[in-house]
Design an enzyme around this catalytic site. Structure first.
Site, PDB file in Angstrom:
ATOM      1  N   HIS A 144       0.852  -1.183   0.000  1.00 13.32           N
ATOM      2  CA  HIS A 144       0.000   0.000   0.000  1.00 13.32           C
ATOM      3  C   HIS A 144       0.891   1.237   0.000  1.00 13.32           C
ATOM      4  O   HIS A 144       2.071   1.182   0.372  1.00 13.32           O
ATOM      5  CB  HIS A 144      -0.890   0.008   1.234  1.00 13.32           C
ATOM      6  CG  HIS A 144      -1.944  -1.046   1.211  1.00 13.32           C
ATOM      7  ND1 HIS A 144      -3.052  -0.977   2.026  1.00 13.32           N
ATOM      8  CD2 HIS A 144      -2.079  -2.189   0.494  1.00 13.32           C
ATOM      9  CE1 HIS A 144      -3.819  -2.024   1.813  1.00 13.32           C
ATOM     10  NE2 HIS A 144      -3.251  -2.783   0.892  1.00 13.32           N
TER      11      HIS A 144
ATOM     12  N   GLU B  76       1.211   3.922   1.884  1.00 11.84           N
ATOM     13  CA  GLU B  76       1.870   4.321   3.122  1.00 11.84           C
ATOM     14  C   GLU B  76       3.010   3.356   3.478  1.00 11.84           C
ATOM     15  O   GLU B  76       4.089   3.794   3.910  1.00 11.84           O
ATOM     16  CB  GLU B  76       0.854   4.386   4.265  1.00 11.84           C
ATOM     17  CG  GLU B  76      -0.230   5.429   4.048  1.00 11.84           C
ATOM     18  CD  GLU B  76      -1.431   4.927   3.235  1.00 11.84           C
ATOM     19  OE1 GLU B  76      -2.394   5.695   3.130  1.00 11.84           O
ATOM     20  OE2 GLU B  76      -1.406   3.793   2.710  1.00 11.84           O
TER      21      GLU B  76
ATOM     22  N   CYS C  49      -2.129  -0.068   7.318  1.00 12.43           N
ATOM     23  CA  CYS C  49      -1.283   1.124   7.247  1.00 12.43           C
ATOM     24  C   CYS C  49      -1.403   1.971   8.509  1.00 12.43           C
ATOM     25  O   CYS C  49      -0.411   2.539   8.973  1.00 12.43           O
ATOM     26  CB  CYS C  49      -1.618   1.923   5.997  1.00 12.43           C
ATOM     27  SG  CYS C  49      -1.211   1.020   4.480  1.00 12.43           S
TER      28      CYS C  49
END
Length: 163
Positions: free
Chosen positions: A55, A57, A96
């Site tokens: 992802h 992040e 995240c």
């Protein structure tokens, strides 16, 4: 180099989201900034790369750790990741958010939370002392909505049902 302010951080996150889209991924981008300096940047890579942990992040934290490792010993990288501002185009998912709490971010600045708003991640971050600043950037909302219109198979990942 000029210090990165909120608008600049969000602009860099949007650049990352566009890069992710160009590679066939969801339009999410993120950057890490500490004391006005860019530490890392990333965008979603899980659709094109097949890694469900890729992802935006997480990729920004990985990039920051790689960059920091060039000038710091491994044990100092951990301390250098603490206290960052996380700029992201979407409210972080639970995975995240866990990383953001782990590295004790100072703030999470979000372009928009209309198209994707995972359950209680804002509360989770704030419960751990991390300020969450939500914007409602119409351009980012339109970008995501357009992308979802072209990729309706991704609607369930956003908590939406196909029409």
């Amino acid at each position: 180099m000029n210090a990165i302010e909120d608008a600049g951080g969000l602009a860099l996150a949007l650049e990352e989201a566009r890069a992710g889209m160009a590679a066939g991924n969801d339009p999410v981008g993120a950057v890490l900034v500490r004391e006005g300096a860019l530490l890392g940047r990333g965008h979603n890579r899980f659709l094109a790369g097949g890694d469900p942990t890729s992802h935006a992040e997480m990729e920004a934290y990985r990039d920051a750790a790689r960059r920091l490792r060039l000038t710091l010993p491994a044990h100092a990288v951990e301390d250098a990741l603490h206290g960052c501002d996380v700029f992201t185009t979407a409210l972080p998912c639970t995975m995240c958010a866990g990383a953001i709490v782990r590295w004790q971010a100072r703030r999470v600045i979000v372009s928009e939370a209309q198209t994707y708003s995972p359950a209680r991640t804002r509360d989770y971050l704030e419960d751990h002392g991390i300020a969450v600043v939500l914007h409602r950037e119409a351009g980012v909302i339109a970008l995501v909505e357009d992308w979802l219109a072209r990729h309706p198979e991704r609607l369930p990942a956003y908590g939406l049902r196909p029409a």
